[in-house]
Design an enzyme around this catalytic site. Structure first.
Site, short mmCIF file in Angstrom:
data_model
loop_
_atom_site.label_atom_id
_atom_site.label_comp_id
_atom_site.label_asym_id
_atom_site.label_seq_id
_atom_site.Cartn_x
_atom_site.Cartn_y
_atom_site.Cartn_z
CG ASP A 1 -18.53 -22.48 -12.21
OD1 ASP A 1 -18.57 -22.04 -13.37
OD2 ASP A 1 -17.48 -22.64 -11.56
N GLY B 1 -15.84 -18.46 -2.78
CA GLY B 1 -15.48 -19.82 -2.38
C GLY B 1 -16.10 -20.12 -1.03
CG PHE C 1 -1.78 1.23 1.34
CD1 PHE C 1 -2.99 1.28 0.66
CD2 PHE C 1 -1.40 2.34 2.09
CE1 PHE C 1 -3.81 2.42 0.73
CE2 PHE C 1 -2.21 3.47 2.16
CZ PHE C 1 -3.41 3.50 1.48
CB CYS D 1 -20.54 -16.54 -3.21
SG CYS D 1 -19.82 -18.18 -3.15
CG ASP E 1 -16.55 -7.82 3.64
OD1 ASP E 1 -17.25 -6.90 3.20
OD2 ASP E 1 -15.81 -8.51 2.90
CD1 TRP F 1 -19.23 -11.18 -7.09
CD2 TRP F 1 -20.60 -9.71 -8.03
NE1 TRP F 1 -18.46 -10.17 -7.61
CE2 TRP F 1 -19.28 -9.25 -8.19
CE3 TRP F 1 -21.65 -8.94 -8.55
CZ2 TRP F 1 -18.98 -8.05 -8.84
CZ3 TRP F 1 -21.35 -7.76 -9.18
CH2 TRP F 1 -20.02 -7.32 -9.33
CG ASP F 2 -18.19 -18.08 -6.32
OD1 ASP F 2 -17.56 -17.75 -5.30
OD2 ASP F 2 -18.40 -19.26 -6.65
CG MET F 3 -13.43 -13.01 -5.60
SD MET F 3 -12.64 -12.75 -4.04
CE MET F 3 -11.36 -11.60 -4.51
CG ASN F 4 -14.62 -19.59 -6.66
OD1 ASN F 4 -14.82 -20.00 -5.52
ND2 ASN F 4 -15.57 -19.45 -7.55
CD GLU G 1 -33.78 -39.28 1.67
OE1 GLU G 1 -32.73 -39.30 2.32
OE2 GLU G 1 -33.84 -39.56 0.44
C1 DGJ Z 1 -17.52 -21.66 -4.97
C2 DGJ Z 1 -18.87 -21.48 -4.36
O1 DGJ Z 1 -18.78 -21.23 -3.01
C3 DGJ Z 1 -19.71 -22.72 -4.65
O2 DGJ Z 1 -20.95 -22.63 -4.02
C4 DGJ Z 1 -19.86 -22.84 -6.14
O3 DGJ Z 1 -20.59 -21.75 -6.63
C5 DGJ Z 1 -18.50 -22.92 -6.81
N1 DGJ Z 1 -17.65 -21.84 -6.40
C6 DGJ Z 1 -18.63 -22.90 -8.30
O4 DGJ Z 1 -17.43 -22.80 -8.94
#
Ligand code: DGJ
Length: 730
Positions: A368, A529, A281, A527, A535, A478-481, A615
């Site tokens: 995905d 991962g 930074f 989301c 946050d 909206w994911d970020m892996n 079930e």
């Molecule tokens: C990570 C997410 O937390 C999962 O629920 C799923 O959407 C996968 N990514 C898909 O790549």
């Protein structure tokens, strides 16, 4: 009036329902921190600030004959490196001449009605007449650098927010090496630190330990708030528990690199500094410009962890989350990820949708794998166009069929990422982070897009807004892996590379802001991962976040338990998945999986065609039950009845309607015992003088009996059984 100024004493006092916060300017312009804690009804607390001459703690030049006065020992509201305060500092600035000095003195303050906002960044907001703002301005006379300390006071909610604007009113560039949002000095007391650590699939594990003489750091350099250290800490007195004891919370409303340093100094004072991490930074603040350090949400409760959690739940639900679904009932969903992973076509998806519609599920989420060449995690990210080989006819016909089943349709995206094997990367390799002449490190085979760039954000906005305009999509996940590494923007000069990590977060907020503003009817779920970016910054744009990729209910109890210290149930994405569980291999009853997922936003993530008739009936019952308890769970007061501790064989938690009229108690046996001890809990939050019955039974219990004597549950055996008991006031 929650903010008052005593001119004679130069004393500024902020007061909420139960809390007083006080600061004072001395004759030399130094801004002392005076008090933060239980309400003292306007008392001048400055008598508690007593100082003596301490060896090796020097004195400012204009106070050189007063050896008892030292910045190194004095409690302060904001501190800078290089001028005699050797503890952790909030600000470190390199001046144009290469010096590090910044000697801030108070030059004034103003009080405004309402709550300040921060340009381009999330901040707690006022729903109308709830808050007041105090702005205290400090200035370094040599360089003209100004620090504006902002305080937002929410009187009824026992919340004080803080943020900082650093303004260069001088003539030369100032380089900020560190610009924290809060410095909180706690001159007295011995404190335990509570924080929430973890890893992927094991987020927000509560840990409590006594502070020692050192600097302890809770931080993330991953470019995301992270699975590993949530940007939320509690300092509590050594005896504090759920019901009693002084607890201070600091929650950082930011989704990128963060750092909280907690120092116990030579005189047993505790200092907490929270803000953007100073790793990589370096912000160039040109004359006339301002830098805004993100907001910290502060709260104090003398009523233990429960009191503190209730303050945070209240402010997040009502003054952080926004949009149509903030307080509206959210649909019960089914997500196809654990049902199919990448292996699906439109027939398989429709079968899942059809069978779940029959069970009462209201929203089908396509996860995905629906776009570009995305048949595994090797390729496709960045190409936000439907894969018509997998989904013949495209998205809209599929959506129409899902809608015809009476269900809404939702879609997964991961805008911030790109695969090397994608049309986007082939066309714009310089849109990804990598350092010149170095191959980037990959994670899940993907690279991170440079969200500091307007052209990248415009591309993403155009793709996603086209998807939302052309298709009847009512929910976005909206994911970020992956974490950020190799952070380098190919559009910025070398001397500005230290700005990129923060510009990335501002870029994410900009895109989220544009999309949520332009598509107000869409329910967004955050989301990363699972819960890698759980946050309040993300909650400003999406009222719920997928809590964890671990869907095992027994592990989830720990994750949701830790999460509940700061975040309300209405923000926790939670699903019932298949058994044996895909992450742990554990087998658990369907009932228990639902009891745990119901303490969240509730949905399913399994293939209904693999369910037995019994079930399916059970799922129908669960969904009806969730509807019945919806407002009690989402709007009620949440109580942890048990804690994480060795030897614990069951966990219990409780929801109580705000008016005390009903309560739902949940119990899960997490470690089945032979010849088991009794399952006994003392309930909380009931009306002590009222009488309650268990729904469907006639035996009456007073609220005081249930709270002070407790309730004994029947013994049940088997693998991880659970119970839910609904008490209703008569
Ligand atoms: C990570 C997410 O937390 C999962 O629920 C799923 O959407 C996968 N990514 C898909 O790549």
């Amino acid at each position: 009036m929650s903010i008052t100024f005593d001119k004679d004493r130069q004393l500024l006092t902020l007061e909420t329902k139960n809390v007083t916060y006080q600061m004072q300017t001395d004759n030399y312009g130094f801004l002392h921190h005076v008090y933060f804690g239980r309400k003292v009804n306007g008392s001048d607390m400055s008598y508690t600030n007593v100082s003596y001459d301490r060896g090796f703690s020097g004195n400012p030049y204009d106070l050189r004959y007063n050896r008892a006065f030292s910045l190194d020992t004095m409690p302060q509201e904001y501190t800078s490196f290089g001028v005699g305060d050797f503890r952790v500092n909030a600000l470190s600035v390199v001046n144009a001449d290469g010096s590090y000095g910044a000697d801030f003195r108070c030059v004034g303050h103003k009080v405004e009605s309402g709550k300040y906002s921060i340009p381009g960044m999330p901040a707690v907001y006022d729903n109308g007449g709830e808050a007041e703002t105090l702005i205290v301005t400090l200035m370094d006379q040599v360089t003209g650098l100004k620090v504006h300390l902002y305080y937002g006071v929410f009187e009824d909610k026992d919340i004080i927010t803080r943020c900082v604007r650093i303004e260069n009113s001088g003539r030369a560039v100032a380089r900020l090496e560190k610009a924290a949002s809060v410095c909180l000095d706690m001159p007295f007391g011995q404190w335990d630190l509570v924080h929430f650590h973890g890893r992927h699939c094991m987020e927000r594990q509560m840990e409590r330990s006594p502070l020692i003489h050192s600097i302890q750091t809770i931080a993330s350099k991953r470019g995301m708030s992270s699975h590993h250290h949530n940007p939320f800490v509690i300092l509590c007195d050594r005896e504090a528990n759920e019901d009693r004891g002084d607890c201070y919370g600091l929650m950082f409303m930011y989704s990128g690199n963060h750092k909280t340093e907690i120092e116990v100094d030579q005189l047993e004072n505790t200092r907490v500094v929270m803000g953007i991490h100073d790793a990589q930074f370096l912000w160039n603040l040109r004359p006339g410009e301002s830098f805004w350090a993100p907001e910290v949400i502060l709260s104090f409760s003398p009523d233990g962890f429960t009191g503190l959690s209730h303050n945070y739940h209240n402010i997040i639900r009502h003054n952080v989350c926004r949009g149509k679904y903030k307080l509206q009932r959210r649909p019960v969903l089914i997500n196809n990820w654990e049902a199919t992973y990448f292996d699906f076509n439109e027939k398989k998806l429709l079968e899942i949708a059809k069978q779940s519609a029959e069970l009462g599920v209201e929203l089908f989420v396509l996860d995905d794998g629906w776009f570009g060449s995305r048949n595994s995690d090797l390729s496709g990210l960045g190409d936000w166009f439907v894969n018509t080989e997998k989904i013949k006819g495209g998205l809209q016909p599929l959506i129409e069929q899902v809608n015809a089943l009476g269900m809404k349709f939702g879609l997964w995206i991961e805008p911030e990422m790109v695969n090397e094997d994608s049309n986007l990367y082939r066309a714009h390799p310089d849109w990804a982070f990598y350092q010149p002449n170095r191959a980037p490190s990959l994670a899940r085979n993907q690279m991170v897009l440079d969200m500091s760039r307007a052209d990248v954000r415009d591309y993403l906005y155009n793709c996603i807004s086209a998807l939302l305009r052309e298709n009847h999509i009512e929910y976005i996940k909206w994911d970020m892996n992956r974490a950020l590494s190799d952070v380098y923007s190919h559009s910025l000069a070398p001397e500005r590379q230290g700005e990129v990590s923060h510009l990335y977060v501002l870029g994410v907020y900009d895109l989220m802001n544009r999309l949520t503003r332009d598509f107000p009817d869409v329910l967004f779920e955050g989301c990363a991962g699972g819960g890698g970016r759980f946050d309040p910054g993300i909650l400003y744009y999406s009222p719920q976040i997928w809590c964890s990729d671990d869907t095992d209910p027994i592990e989830r109890i720990k994750i949701q338990y830790g999460t509940s210290f700061g975040y309300p149930v209405s923000t926790m994405g939670a699903h019932v998945s298949a058994s044996p569980n895909h992450q742990t291999g554990r087998t658990t009853p369907l009932e228990t999986r639902a009891v745990v997922a119901m303490s969240g936003t509730f949905g399913y993530e399994l293939d209904p065609s693999k369910l037995k008739k019994r079930e399916k009936q059970e799922i129908r019952r669960q969904i009806e039950e969730f509807h019945k308890y919806y407002w009690l769970i989402q709007d009620g007061l949440f109580y942890r009845l048990t804690k994480e501790e060795p030897g614990r064989f069951f966990h219990a938690w409780q929801f109580v309607a705000q008016d005390g009229s009903e309560s739902l108690v949940n119990v899960v046996i997490t470690s089945p015992q032979p010849n088991s001890c009794l399952i006994h809990v003392r309930l909380k939050g009931l009306d002590p003088d009222a009488e309650y019955v268990i729904e469907g039974h006639s035996r009456r219990f007073t609220g005081s009996a249930l709270m002070y004597g407790g309730y004994t549950f029947p013994l049940v055996s088997g693998d991880y059984p659970s119970m839910q008991v609904h008490f209703v006031r008569v």
